[in-house]
Design a protein around this motif. Structure first.
Motif, short mmCIF file in Angstrom:
data_model
loop_
_atom_site.label_atom_id
_atom_site.label_comp_id
_atom_site.label_asym_id
_atom_site.label_seq_id
_atom_site.Cartn_x
_atom_site.Cartn_y
_atom_site.Cartn_z
N ILE A 3 1.25 -1.47 -0.39
CA ILE A 3 0.13 0.43 0.39
C ILE A 3 1.03 1.27 0.18
CG2 ILE A 3 -1.96 1.19 1.46
CD1 ILE A 3 -3.14 -1.23 1.42
N GLU A 4 0.58 1.88 -0.72
CA GLU A 4 1.64 3.08 -0.96
C GLU A 4 0.33 4.55 -0.41
OE1 GLU A 4 3.20 6.32 -4.34
OE2 GLU A 4 2.28 4.19 -5.20
N ARG A 5 0.82 5.36 0.70
CA ARG A 5 0.08 6.24 0.72
C ARG A 5 0.69 7.89 0.50
NH1 ARG A 5 -0.93 7.36 7.00
NH2 ARG A 5 1.39 8.06 6.57
N LEU A 6 -0.23 8.89 0.00
CA LEU A 6 0.71 9.90 -0.27
C LEU A 6 -0.67 10.69 0.09
CD1 LEU A 6 1.16 9.19 -3.94
CD2 LEU A 6 2.54 9.00 -2.46
N LYS A 7 -0.46 12.14 0.98
CA LYS A 7 -0.43 12.73 1.05
C LYS A 7 -0.62 14.41 0.94
CE LYS A 7 -1.93 11.41 5.88
NZ LYS A 7 -1.66 11.87 7.64
N PHE A 8 -1.51 14.91 0.59
CA PHE A 8 -0.69 16.34 -0.15
C PHE A 8 -1.60 17.04 0.36
CE2 PHE A 8 -0.96 12.64 -3.70
CZ PHE A 8 0.26 13.19 -4.16
N LYS A 9 -1.97 18.65 0.54
CA LYS A 9 -2.28 19.60 1.05
C LYS A 9 -3.13 20.22 0.06
CE LYS A 9 -1.63 19.65 6.23
NZ LYS A 9 -3.01 19.40 6.53
N VAL A 10 -3.98 20.24 0.39
CA VAL A 10 -4.83 21.35 -1.31
C VAL A 10 -5.99 21.83 -1.12
CG1 VAL A 10 -5.97 20.89 -3.42
CG2 VAL A 10 -4.77 18.59 -2.38
#
Length: 76
Positions: A3-10
């Motif tokens: 599982i790849e987890r990517l977090k972004f602030k948008v």
């Protein structure tokens, strides 16, 4: 499964467009690889600027087998 987890602030007013473009660009590109299993988009209930992408791969080797040159063309 990996599982790849990517977090972004948008910014909240740009969030829907960000998710739409991510699906149109990355999801379609990654779906060409047979060991790409699924993708989910999570929007934080506590922080409306946080978008988390969960990407499921069959194996680490399959994920890392995607050529970097191909990934770079998608980013550009």
């Amino acid at each position: 499964m990996l599982i790849e987890r990517l977090k972004f602030k948008v910014a909240p007013n740009l969030r829907e467009n960000f998710i739409y473009k991510y699906v149109q660009i990355w999801t379609i590109a990654l779906a060409e690889y047979p060991k790409f299993l699924a993708k989910e988009v999570w929007i934080s209930l506590n922080d409306h600027t946080e978008v988390t992408l969960i990407i499921c791969w069959a194996t680490l080797e399959q994920w890392k087998a995607i050529p970097q040159a191909y990934l770079q063309t998608i980013k550009d």
